[in-house]
Design an enzyme around this catalytic site. Structure first.
Site, PDB file in Angstrom:
ATOM      1  N   ASN A   5       0.876  -1.177   0.000  1.00 39.00           N
ATOM      2  CA  ASN A   5       0.000   0.000   0.000  1.00 39.00           C
ATOM      3  C   ASN A   5       0.915   1.229   0.000  1.00 39.00           C
ATOM      4  OD1 ASN A   5      -1.815   2.024   0.509  1.00 39.00           O
ATOM      5  ND2 ASN A   5      -2.433   1.282   2.529  1.00 39.00           N
ATOM      6  N   LYS A  40       0.176   4.276  -0.387  1.00 37.19           N
ATOM      7  CA  LYS A  40      -0.469   5.458   0.218  1.00 37.19           C
ATOM      8  C   LYS A  40      -0.185   6.723  -0.610  1.00 37.19           C
ATOM      9  CE  LYS A  40      -0.364   3.111   4.643  1.00 37.19           C
ATOM     10  NZ  LYS A  40      -0.293   3.177   6.094  1.00 37.19           N
ATOM     11  N   GLU A  96      -5.648  -5.252  10.204  1.00 37.06           N
ATOM     12  CA  GLU A  96      -4.664  -4.204  10.471  1.00 37.06           C
ATOM     13  C   GLU A  96      -5.009  -3.495  11.784  1.00 37.06           C
ATOM     14  OE1 GLU A  96      -2.502  -3.006   6.587  1.00 37.06           O
ATOM     15  OE2 GLU A  96      -4.184  -1.677   6.928  1.00 37.06           O
ATOM     16  N   GLY A 146       2.188   1.981  10.895  1.00 35.88           N
ATOM     17  CA  GLY A 146       3.136   3.090  10.787  1.00 35.88           C
ATOM     18  C   GLY A 146       3.754   3.484  12.115  1.00 35.88           C
ATOM     19  N   GLU A 175      -7.099   4.366   7.710  1.00 39.79           N
ATOM     20  CA  GLU A 175      -6.917   5.802   7.430  1.00 39.79           C
ATOM     21  C   GLU A 175      -8.158   6.371   6.737  1.00 39.79           C
ATOM     22  OE1 GLU A 175      -3.130   5.357   5.468  1.00 39.79           O
ATOM     23  OE2 GLU A 175      -2.278   4.715   7.391  1.00 39.79           O
ATOM     24  N   SER A 182       3.217  -2.433  10.352  1.00 34.17           N
ATOM     25  CA  SER A 182       4.655  -2.462  10.630  1.00 34.17           C
ATOM     26  C   SER A 182       5.320  -3.802  10.299  1.00 34.17           C
ATOM     27  CB  SER A 182       4.938  -2.069  12.087  1.00 34.17           C
ATOM     28  OG  SER A 182       4.487  -0.736  12.322  1.00 34.17           O
TER      29      SER A 182
HETATM   30  P1  PGA Z   1       2.677   0.060   7.710  1.00 32.70           P
HETATM   31  O1  PGA Z   1       1.245   0.273   7.025  1.00 32.70           O
HETATM   32  O2  PGA Z   1       3.258  -1.212   7.135  1.00 32.70           O
HETATM   33  O3  PGA Z   1       3.473   1.281   7.341  1.00 32.70           O
HETATM   34  O4  PGA Z   1       2.444  -0.057   9.173  1.00 32.70           O
HETATM   35  C1  PGA Z   1       0.368  -0.800   6.785  1.00 32.70           C
HETATM   36  C2  PGA Z   1      -0.893  -0.294   6.131  1.00 32.70           C
HETATM   37  O5  PGA Z   1      -1.397   0.778   6.502  1.00 32.70           O
HETATM   38  O6  PGA Z   1      -1.457  -0.961   5.226  1.00 32.70           O
END
Ligand code: PGA
Length: 249
Positions: A9, A11, A166, A172, A96, A212
């Site tokens: 992803n 983003k 998630e 993040g 998000e 993460s």
């Molecule tokens: P991250 O994000 O690996 O940076 O924690 C995962 C996600 O939001 O799909």
């Protein structure tokens, strides 16, 4: 046998030029053949990604989609527009989107329906916040998100959905759910699907973990019996890290 899937992803990162660079770096990596690899660039970069990845095994996902067919929805993108740029998957219900764009379970359910009607595979995200984990309400929260988001689907359609657990507190933040915490929820959700549909359907559905995930922790998370892959944010922006995660199976 259910599919192992790793999706990146991306983003709101990368311009067209930066996307081109990341895609070519990714194409230079050797990726495990038995893992379905998906990347989700931002809307303006989807067409480029589909073109560049055309003769590869890597699939392209969008990060969101509008539920209506077309019309006066300024700033939005329809399923037909995604079809036209050969997008095979769409991430729906990401935390998000839920937090910053007020997406409700009901709205996400209508997006899931629209995606399936257009032969786009939803990557349906769900997960609790830290407060829910602390007060032990996390399973109730997850059950509500999953029930209201996708359990209205027919047996035929639910079998097409990719699930992604998630936990919001792990996205993040550098904080990962332990492999045991991931397994607990993955098996909980698989049981929920089994009790609504059949064991056979529940066992055929891929449930990804996200939050993460890095090369250093992917292997032990993916080793859990109900974890069928990952939805990767930060680490997917680096081709060699993303490849190392894919090759952790
Ligand atoms: P991250 O994000 O690996 O940076 O924690 C995962 C996600 O939001 O799909």
């Amino acid at each position: 046998m259910r599919k192992n899937i790793v999706a990146g992803n991306w983003k709101m990162n990368n311009t067209l030029e930066e996307t081109q660079l990341l895609l070519s770096e990714l194409l230079n990596e050797t990726l495990a053949k038995e893992v379905t690899t998906i990347v989700a660039p931002a809307y303006p970069n989807l067409s480029l990604a589909s073109t560049v990845l055309k003769n590869s095994d890597i699939l392209v996902a969008a990060q969101n989609m509008h539920q209506e067919v077309k019309g006066a929805y300024t700033g939005e993108v329809s399923a037909a527009m995604l079809n036209a740029v050969e997008v095979s998957h769409v991430i729906l219900g990401h935390s998000e989107r839920r937090a910053y764009f007020n997406e409700t379970n009901a709205l996400i359910a209508s997006k899931v329906d629209a995606a399936l009607q257009n032969n786009i595979t939803p990557i349906f995200c769900f997960g609790e916040e830290l407060a829910n984990r602390k007060d032990a309400s996390y399973k109730d929260v997850i059950e509500k998100q999953v029930s209201e988001g996708v359990l209205h689907l027919s047996a035929n359609n639910i079998a097409k959905v990719v699930f992604a657990y998630e936990p919001v507190w792990a996205i993040g933040t550098g904080e990962t759910a332990s492999p045991e915490q991931a397994q607990e929820i993955h098996s909980f959700v698989r049981n929920l699907i089994a009790s609504t549909y059949t064991n056979e359907i529940a066992n055929s559905i891929s449930i990804l973990y996200g939050g993460s995930v890095k090369p250093a922790n992917a292997k032990e998370i993916f080793a859990k019996p109900d974890v069928d892959g990952g939805l990767i944010g930060g680490a997917s922006l680096n081709a060699s890290q993303f490849a190392a995660i894919i090759n952790s199976f």
